[in-house]
Design an enzyme around this catalytic site. Sequence first.
Site, short mmCIF file in Angstrom:
data_model
loop_
_atom_site.label_atom_id
_atom_site.label_comp_id
_atom_site.label_asym_id
_atom_site.label_seq_id
_atom_site.Cartn_x
_atom_site.Cartn_y
_atom_site.Cartn_z
N THR A 1 -15.26 -15.20 -5.99
CA THR A 1 -14.66 -16.85 -6.43
C THR A 1 -13.77 -16.22 -7.77
OG1 THR A 1 -16.49 -17.91 -5.80
CG2 THR A 1 -15.39 -18.68 -7.80
N PHE B 1 -13.36 -15.58 1.61
CA PHE B 1 -13.30 -16.87 2.32
C PHE B 1 -12.96 -17.83 1.18
CE2 PHE B 1 -17.43 -16.81 0.60
CZ PHE B 1 -17.95 -17.97 0.38
N LYS B 2 -13.33 -17.30 0.07
CA LYS B 2 -13.13 -18.25 -1.26
C LYS B 2 -11.71 -18.86 -1.47
CE LYS B 2 -17.37 -17.58 -2.52
NZ LYS B 2 -17.84 -16.99 -3.96
N ASP B 3 -10.61 -18.08 -0.85
CA ASP B 3 -9.09 -18.57 -1.04
C ASP B 3 -9.04 -19.74 -0.19
OD1 ASP B 3 -8.40 -16.07 -2.29
OD2 ASP B 3 -7.83 -14.80 -0.38
#
Length: 465
Positions: free
Chosen positions: A144, A111-113
């Site tokens: 991250t 999800f950090k993308d």
Amino acid sequence: MEYISTRGKVAPLGFIDAILMGLANDGGLLVPKVIPQLSADTLKQWQKLSYPELALEIFSLYTEGEIPRDELKKLVDDSYGTFRDAEVTPVKKLSDTTYVLELFHGPTFAFKDIALQFLGNLYGYVSRRTNSIIHILGATSGDTGASAIEGVRGKEGIRICILHPHQKVSKVQELQMTTVNDANVLNLSVEGTFDDCQRIIKELFADVAFKERYHLRAINSINIARILAQTVYYFYAYFQLAKDNAAIGDSRVNFSVPTGNFGDIFAGYLAQKMGLPINKLILATNENNILERFVKEGVYQPGEFRGTYSPSMDIQVASNFERYLFYLYGEDTEAVTTLMAQFKAEGRIVIPADKLKAVQADFAAYGVQNEECLDTISGYYSKYNYLLDPHTACGIAAADQLATLGEITVTLSTAHPAKFDESIRLRGIQQTYPEQIQALFEKPQFQKVVGGSNDAIKDELVNFF
């Protein structure tokens, strides 16, 4: 739009200056001076938008003319054009009341993308526009780092150094970072925990002279751009349900959020304050459950570190917690400064009963035990033929505990299960790696093991930058 510090000792900043400052120079965190308020008509109109179109509208509220709309649109399109799913963050239905928001379709399967593809492109834009040097310093509990590196590798005018806790991330997470051999990337494997890495980052950014001398910029969720980017998928998920499921209509929905650093769930809190009709924000933690204790008892105090099957949440001190305190205390910067000074001196914060009542109106919380996490993975795989990564499993387990019967709950799926195969294999489940991940095992690694002190990291930075 102006940005202010939670501690009140920094003059209001514009958006670009805010993202360049990262951690506020007074040690606080930057927040919007005013949170935009959205009407019901606006929310209804936004239901028709694609993910990039929605992101453009939300970012426009927070950049307010600093970036021309056509240039902002290009940044957004470039950021989300790299995702494997056309919807960017698709919503998957498991049952009539259980949905999963898949946030892992970006380049590094995490999800950090979603935030870091945008922030990487934004830093490149600012570097070109201002002809400035950008040196990014970040810490990671696993995801991250890879996302940040992928967002800026090879970009002219930018160098990036990422700290990760030595041998305390999954093998795939480690490989995604350390198989990158671009000249502008440095990976430091720190002897200690993620909390040690995060403490070093915050203390180096608090050293304003050092930060300015070496042009340090933040990639962690202390950077307000990270939070703003993450609000988008709360809106998008809600709109998909409202549009595609007649049973929802205009009703409110729950979001269950696996969180260790409080950034992802704070983005949901911000979306709610903007006007998104969220019912419950369910805070899912693992055995490092400082945040669960805070929600239930009003005590914020690190406990004994525990390694778990969900290592990205193996965090005791949540870097975004101060942002929530700012709003909990009515945007009173003096109160926040006092509380954070108390935490630094005594190692704990205890809030009064009236504040605890407000916290419990904002959040529900549940800490998932290690075996319970694995049981959730195997149970949902057996029942729905859907494979959860361990962090998403914590979110699902928390939703199962805290959602009222009949309530619709969306759990944020923060990573592809292939990133945590070590945990999944403990339940005898075999999976096939995506081609991009399988290829990592054949590549050489590039990293340096260093001690967990500020001086050790400073030495590496001076040589690299």
